[in-house]
Motif scaffolding. Structure first.
Motif, mmCIF file in Angstrom:
data_model
loop_
_atom_site.group_PDB
_atom_site.id
_atom_site.type_symbol
_atom_site.label_atom_id
_atom_site.label_comp_id
_atom_site.label_asym_id
_atom_site.label_seq_id
_atom_site.Cartn_x
_atom_site.Cartn_y
_atom_site.Cartn_z
ATOM 1 N N ASN A 17 0.801 -1.224 0.000
ATOM 2 C CA ASN A 17 0.000 0.000 0.000
ATOM 3 C C ASN A 17 0.836 1.278 0.000
ATOM 4 O O ASN A 17 0.373 2.318 0.428
ATOM 5 C CB ASN A 17 -0.926 0.025 1.226
ATOM 6 C CG ASN A 17 -2.119 -0.854 1.027
ATOM 7 O OD1 ASN A 17 -1.986 -2.075 1.019
ATOM 8 N ND2 ASN A 17 -3.284 -0.279 0.828
ATOM 9 N N HIS A 18 2.070 1.191 -0.455
ATOM 10 C CA HIS A 18 2.882 2.412 -0.534
ATOM 11 C C HIS A 18 2.578 3.123 -1.856
ATOM 12 O O HIS A 18 2.516 2.478 -2.894
ATOM 13 C CB HIS A 18 4.368 2.060 -0.498
ATOM 14 C CG HIS A 18 4.807 1.501 0.812
ATOM 15 N ND1 HIS A 18 4.691 0.164 1.110
ATOM 16 C CD2 HIS A 18 5.347 2.090 1.895
ATOM 17 C CE1 HIS A 18 5.163 -0.038 2.334
ATOM 18 N NE2 HIS A 18 5.566 1.111 2.832
ATOM 19 N N ASP A 19 2.424 4.419 -1.798
ATOM 20 C CA ASP A 19 2.089 5.078 -3.068
ATOM 21 C C ASP A 19 2.801 6.402 -3.316
ATOM 22 O O ASP A 19 2.510 7.075 -4.304
ATOM 23 C CB ASP A 19 0.573 5.257 -3.188
ATOM 24 C CG ASP A 19 0.016 6.252 -2.188
ATOM 25 O OD1 ASP A 19 0.762 6.685 -1.287
ATOM 26 O OD2 ASP A 19 -1.160 6.603 -2.301
ATOM 27 N N ILE A 20 3.725 6.785 -2.468
ATOM 28 C CA ILE A 20 4.362 8.100 -2.667
ATOM 29 C C ILE A 20 5.113 8.123 -4.001
ATOM 30 O O ILE A 20 4.915 9.012 -4.837
ATOM 31 C CB ILE A 20 5.333 8.440 -1.510
ATOM 32 C CG1 ILE A 20 4.579 8.515 -0.184
ATOM 33 C CG2 ILE A 20 6.037 9.763 -1.776
ATOM 34 C CD1 ILE A 20 5.465 8.660 1.037
ATOM 35 N N GLY A 21 5.969 7.127 -4.212
ATOM 36 C CA GLY A 21 6.767 7.079 -5.438
ATOM 37 C C GLY A 21 5.896 6.929 -6.674
ATOM 38 O O GLY A 21 6.098 7.596 -7.689
ATOM 39 N N LYS A 22 4.892 6.061 -6.568
ATOM 40 C CA LYS A 22 3.996 5.832 -7.707
ATOM 41 C C LYS A 22 3.241 7.119 -8.075
ATOM 42 O O LYS A 22 3.158 7.470 -9.252
ATOM 43 C CB LYS A 22 2.985 4.727 -7.375
ATOM 44 C CG LYS A 22 1.904 4.558 -8.413
ATOM 45 C CD LYS A 22 0.817 3.626 -7.952
ATOM 46 C CE LYS A 22 -0.041 4.200 -6.858
ATOM 47 N NZ LYS A 22 -0.852 5.386 -7.223
ATOM 48 N N ASN A 23 2.729 7.811 -7.067
ATOM 49 C CA ASN A 23 1.984 9.042 -7.345
ATOM 50 C C ASN A 23 2.871 10.097 -7.995
ATOM 51 O O ASN A 23 2.454 10.815 -8.903
ATOM 52 C CB ASN A 23 1.371 9.608 -6.061
ATOM 53 C CG ASN A 23 0.261 8.716 -5.538
ATOM 54 O OD1 ASN A 23 -0.192 7.806 -6.239
ATOM 55 N ND2 ASN A 23 -0.159 8.947 -4.316
ATOM 56 N N LEU A 24 4.104 10.185 -7.486
ATOM 57 C CA LEU A 24 5.043 11.153 -8.063
ATOM 58 C C LEU A 24 5.314 10.818 -9.526
ATOM 59 O O LEU A 24 5.315 11.693 -10.393
ATOM 60 C CB LEU A 24 6.373 11.101 -7.311
ATOM 61 C CG LEU A 24 6.439 11.921 -6.034
ATOM 62 C CD1 LEU A 24 7.731 11.636 -5.310
ATOM 63 C CD2 LEU A 24 6.343 13.393 -6.380
ATOM 64 N N LEU A 25 5.536 9.549 -9.765
ATOM 65 C CA LEU A 25 5.812 9.114 -11.131
ATOM 66 C C LEU A 25 4.635 9.493 -12.033
ATOM 67 O O LEU A 25 4.836 10.022 -13.137
ATOM 68 C CB LEU A 25 6.049 7.602 -11.183
ATOM 69 C CG LEU A 25 6.305 7.033 -12.575
ATOM 70 C CD1 LEU A 25 7.652 7.494 -13.113
ATOM 71 C CD2 LEU A 25 6.260 5.506 -12.574
#
Lengths: 391, 211
Positions: free
Chosen positions: B100-108
């Motif tokens: 459920n990690h999404d910081i990197g994905k959202n930034l991308l």
């Protein structure tokens, strides 16, 4: 030397009889592998409570949180003793079940506004952060009022009983440190708000973020002092200030908004003769001076996967703080061979052990770590870690 | 509203002012939405440069992404209505099953949008079947997967194999990122490429799109 003396000597940047060996909390599935499964799993208990109390099961099971956590951590310490570690850490995790089973998940909330999922790790609770809800000043005021009100008293009372029970049972066989894993100052603030709101406020209103850190730090100090009343001497502040390629914010900003909070904690612990170490994953090298300036006695993790160069860290701050960690949990302790584990421990001791101030430790911990690999880490530490070093 | 000001608002992370500025450029000044997009992209390029030179860190990158999102809310309908609207390369992004990690994905996702890609963000904890279905439905040619947990990296292999079983693997480039991953591990799991962070990820995806 006993475990306690060995660890404290290393934290004093001296050479003990040998390099100590530590691990952060061993996951419950691995504890079961080491000690055998208990008659009833955490999830069996949860399901039983749901069946017996369909209308108010969260309330009922939350009454048991203290005893469940005591049992979980006590078993973890027993497992650590069984594999021969010198130091294990325990600490109350301030979460409670909530009556919201969105998408079939067992959800929990903590006092900082974080929502967690109680994941099923082979029958054991494994709290997993989902998102933060403290995403406005108004919501923070409610959280703050709660922290400064009854919640602190509740957790300080719990902390005292919790540590006394565990330490009394195990102190002759292992040095029991205290951690605020999942409740550290930085992670509670940034995850409680969610990283988006936290980043926004950090840019717009850094004083607000500084205040949030300081309020959580006061709660932390109160809890740590209670643990100390019960005999605790070593604390591991859970930080996670960095990610794979670098710090979450600039060292300058960390100094501005987080250092005063950390300093209040380290000062309080030192005043009563204790020691305190910061745990943070990730590429922490740019934050080494920050860690020293905050007054920490040690730094735990030193994650190889994030590219932390142990030799460089030793050179930069090895005469100021004790280094703990550097044993990889992405591969070496998961599916590495005995030779891989031995070589990694040997390298770490050779690189950071000279002159003391080093503790072998897994860089982090997760359910995929392999128990035999943990045992090899301990064996290798005992084989290569005797002072004077011969490697 | 001049374009330099819009670029500057992105660079200076002025999230509260960007929507008004973009609106003014489009509505009052009658600027072409694609020219406004260029100004925004220029700003994000500078944010990326500052990140790489360690003037900016993750929190600034997150805020720049959020500022871009605010701008996109205004500019997207105008772009869709423009006669310059054209087919863009489609990229599916997701955090793998169990994670459920999404910081990197959202930034991308935000960085890809500002670089002119069409982004289909499936969210977190996404299984291989959903990804395969979405590839079929959208015709996306690039899939970006994030895995921050050692426990979930094998999901990359599951996605790779599911795409293969569906006969789609040859049409799709698979790029991955996340703390436990390395170039070697990514390759072992069946990925075509690996990036250390979102800024690097965009560069790699541009190369994949052109290859």
């Amino acid at each position: 030397m006993n475990c306690r003396e060995r660890v404290l000597e290393a934290l004093n940047l001296e050479e003990p009889d040998r390099v100590p060996c530590h691990s952060i909390l061993i996951d419950a599935n691995n504890v079961d592998k080491i000690l055998g499964k208990p008659p009833m799993s955490d999830f069996d208990l949860l399901e039983q409570y749901k069946r017996e109390n369909p209308d108010n099961w969260p309330e009922e099971i939350n009454k048991l949180i203290e005893s469940v956590e005591t049992s979980i951590f006590s078993r973890c310490v027993e497992a650590a003793i069984e594999i021969g570690l010198d130091c294990m850490q325990v600490g109350i995790v301030p979460v409670e079940f909530i009556d919201d089973q969105s998408e079939g998940k067992n959800l929990m909330k903590d006092m900082f506004g974080r929502i967690w999922e109680a994941r099923n790790n082979e029958g054991n609770f494994n709290p997993y952060y989902l998102y933060g809800t403290t995403n406005s000043i108004e919501k923070w005021e409610i959280v703050k009022e709660n922290i400064e009100g009854t919640v602190t008293k509740k957790y300080t009372n719990m902390a005292k009983k919790f540590y006394r029970r565990i330490n009394k049972k195990h102190k002759d066989k292992i040095f029991v440190a205290v951690t605020n894993d999942l409740a550290g100052v930085f992670e509670s603030a940034s995850q409680g708000m969610g990283i988006t709101y936290y980043s926004r406020m950090l840019h717009k209103n850094p004083n607000f973020i500084k205040e949030v850190h300081e309020v959580i730090a006061r709660f932390t100090v109160d809890c740590y002092m209670s643990y100390m009343d019960a005999g605790a001497e070593l604390f591991i502040e859970s930080g996670d200030l960095a990610y794979k390629t670098g710090p979450m914010m600039s060292p300058k900003k960390f100094t501005e908004v987080l250092l005063p909070a950390y300093r209040s904690i380290t000062d309080a612990v030192h005043e009563r003769g204790g020691k305190i170490v910061l745990h943070t994953d990730g590429q922490v090298t740019p934050l080494l001076d920050f860690v020293v300036n905050c007054g920490f006695d040690g730094l735990q993790s030193l994650e190889p996967t994030a590219g932390v160069d142990l030799a460089l860290v030793k050179k930069k701050v090895g005469d100021k703080i004790c280094l703990m960690g550097n044993i990889d949990v992405a591969k070496t302790l998961v599916d590495g061979t005995k030779e891989d584990v031995y070589n990694e421990v040997k390298y770490a001791i050779k690189t950071a052990g000279l002159g003391g101030g080093f503790i072998v430790s897994a860089a982090n911990m997760h359910p995929g770590v392999n128990v035999p690999n943990l045992r090899w880490m301990v064996e290798a530490t005992k084989k290569y870690g005797e002072y004077p070093l011969k490697i | 509203m001049d374009f330099e000001r819009i670029t500057e608002l992105i660079i200076e992370l002025e999230i509260d002012d960007i929507a008004d500025a973009v609106n003014e450029a489009l509505e009052t000044d009658g600027k072409d939405p694609y020219d406004v997009l260029n100004a925004l992209t220029k700003g994000m390029d500078e944010v990326g440069r500052r990140y790489e030179s360690e003037e900016y860190y993750l929190t600034e990158l997150v805020l720049a992404g959020e500022t871009m999102k605010e701008a996109f809310k205004i500019i997207k309908p105008a772009m869709a209505a423009s006669d310059k609207s054209k087919e863009k390369a489609k990229v599916i992004i997701a955090t793998v099953r169990g994670d459920n990690h999404d910081i990197g994905k959202n930034l991308l996702g935000t960085l890809l949008l500002s670089s002119g890609f069409e982004v289909i963000d499936l969210g977190m904890d996404i299984d291989a079947e959903t990804i395969v279905e979405k590839v079929k439905e959208t015709g996306a040619t690039i899939v970006g997967l994030s895995s921050l947990l050692t426990m979930t990296v094998n999901q990359i292999k599951t996605v790779h194999e599911a795409l293969k079983a569906a006969g789609l693997r040859d049409n799709v480039k698979l790029i991955v990122g996340g703390a436990p991953l390395s170039k070697e591990l990514a390759k072992d799991l069946g990925a075509d490429d690996f990036a250390d962070d979102a800024v690097e990820g965009v560069k790699h995806i541009k190369e994949l799109a052109e290859s």
